[in-house]
Write an enzyme that holds these catalytic residues in place. Structure first.
Site, PDB file in Angstrom:
ATOM      1  N   ASN A  93      -8.669  -5.815  -3.341  1.00 23.75           N
ATOM      2  CA  ASN A  93      -8.709  -5.342  -4.663  1.00 23.75           C
ATOM      3  C   ASN A  93      -8.973  -4.257  -5.239  1.00 23.75           C
ATOM      4  O   ASN A  93      -8.411  -4.113  -7.002  1.00 23.75           O
ATOM      5  CB  ASN A  93     -10.488  -6.304  -5.184  1.00 23.75           C
ATOM      6  N   ILE A  96      -5.890   0.670  -9.384  1.00 26.32           N
ATOM      7  CA  ILE A  96      -5.164   1.312 -10.626  1.00 26.32           C
ATOM      8  C   ILE A  96      -3.508   1.106 -10.920  1.00 26.32           C
ATOM      9  O   ILE A  96      -2.260   0.988 -10.829  1.00 26.32           O
ATOM     10  CB  ILE A  96      -5.180   3.015 -10.246  1.00 26.32           C
ATOM     11  N   TYR A 157       3.305  -0.174 -11.859  1.00 22.33           N
ATOM     12  CA  TYR A 157       2.364  -1.026 -11.307  1.00 22.33           C
ATOM     13  C   TYR A 157       2.690  -1.960 -11.419  1.00 22.33           C
ATOM     14  O   TYR A 157       2.255  -2.931 -10.348  1.00 22.33           O
ATOM     15  CB  TYR A 157       0.979  -0.555 -12.477  1.00 22.33           C
ATOM     16  N   ASN A 158       3.435  -2.177 -12.112  1.00 22.44           N
ATOM     17  CA  ASN A 158       4.241  -3.531 -11.861  1.00 22.44           C
ATOM     18  C   ASN A 158       5.033  -2.965 -10.521  1.00 22.44           C
ATOM     19  O   ASN A 158       4.996  -4.266  -9.309  1.00 22.44           O
ATOM     20  CB  ASN A 158       5.690  -3.881 -12.701  1.00 22.44           C
ATOM     21  N   SER A 160       4.081  -2.110  -7.745  1.00 18.67           N
ATOM     22  CA  SER A 160       3.364  -2.317  -6.606  1.00 18.67           C
ATOM     23  C   SER A 160       2.238  -3.101  -6.342  1.00 18.67           C
ATOM     24  O   SER A 160       2.520  -4.269  -5.117  1.00 18.67           O
ATOM     25  CB  SER A 160       1.896  -1.157  -6.822  1.00 18.67           C
ATOM     26  N   LYS A 161       2.499  -4.401  -7.478  1.00 19.26           N
ATOM     27  CA  LYS A 161       2.222  -5.598  -7.621  1.00 19.26           C
ATOM     28  C   LYS A 161       3.154  -6.486  -7.015  1.00 19.26           C
ATOM     29  O   LYS A 161       2.628  -7.350  -6.713  1.00 19.26           O
ATOM     30  CB  LYS A 161       1.367  -6.067  -8.984  1.00 19.26           C
TER      31      LYS A 161
END
Length: 175
Positions: A93, A96, A157-158, A160-161
């Site tokens: 979970n 960052i 972030y986008n 990595s997800k």
């Protein structure tokens, strides 16, 4: 919800947000918990909430620190197996994100985002798989709609997800 009585779950990013909420829910379902997060004080607050939700304090292991730290990941797995004798669930979970675009992304921030959101997940999963195979355990990788739909201002972030989504699919296929 499933009965997690006596099941051992590792939850990363357990000191706040989704990780804390997951830990409390698992406590209500009877799980034994190995919790990690960067903020020791918040992690202790999660522990208290889990005890209040039903998990005895001797069935909770806290390992505080940065999930990107190689020794922390090894210690988390080793101490979990040492304390509980098994691992049944891994909840990846910890994450960052920092506001950035292609024009403003600092590569150190990019690397840090990829390390926390993806690399640490891959390595921790590798460390846990032998134990999860023995228990026919479960891996839960927490990602977001950002993995399937781009949102402005969240470049790293986008990415990595999205990569985490693909990693999850590959692991599910046994790759």
């Amino acid at each position: 919800m499933p009965d997690l009585k006596g099941k051992v779950a590792i939850i990363t990013g357990a000191s706040s947000g989704i990780g804390k909420g997951t830990a409390v829910e698992f406590a209500q379902l009877g799980a034994h918990l190995a919790l990690t997060g960067r903020n020791q004080e918040n992690l202790q607050a999660t522990e208290k909430a889990c005890v209040e939700a039903g998990t005895p304090d001797d069935k909770i292991l806290l390992v505080s620190g940065d999930i990107c730290d190689e020794q922390l990941r090894k210690d988390l797995v080793d101490q979990t197996v040492q304390k509980f004798g098994r691992i049944d669930v891994l909840v990846n979970n910890a994450a960052i994100g920092k506001i950035s675009t292609i024009e403003t992304t600092d590569m150190a921030d990019y690397d840090r985002t990829m390390d926390v959101n993806l690399r640490s997940v891959v390595i921790l999963t590798q460390l846990c798989v032998p134990h999860l195979a023995k228990t026919q355990g479960t891996i839960v990788n927490v990602f977001s709609v950002n993995g399937t739909r781009a949102f402005p201002g969240l470049l790293a972030y986008n990415m990595s997800k999205s990569a985490l989504d693909q990693f999850t699919r590959c692991v599910a296929l046994g790759q």
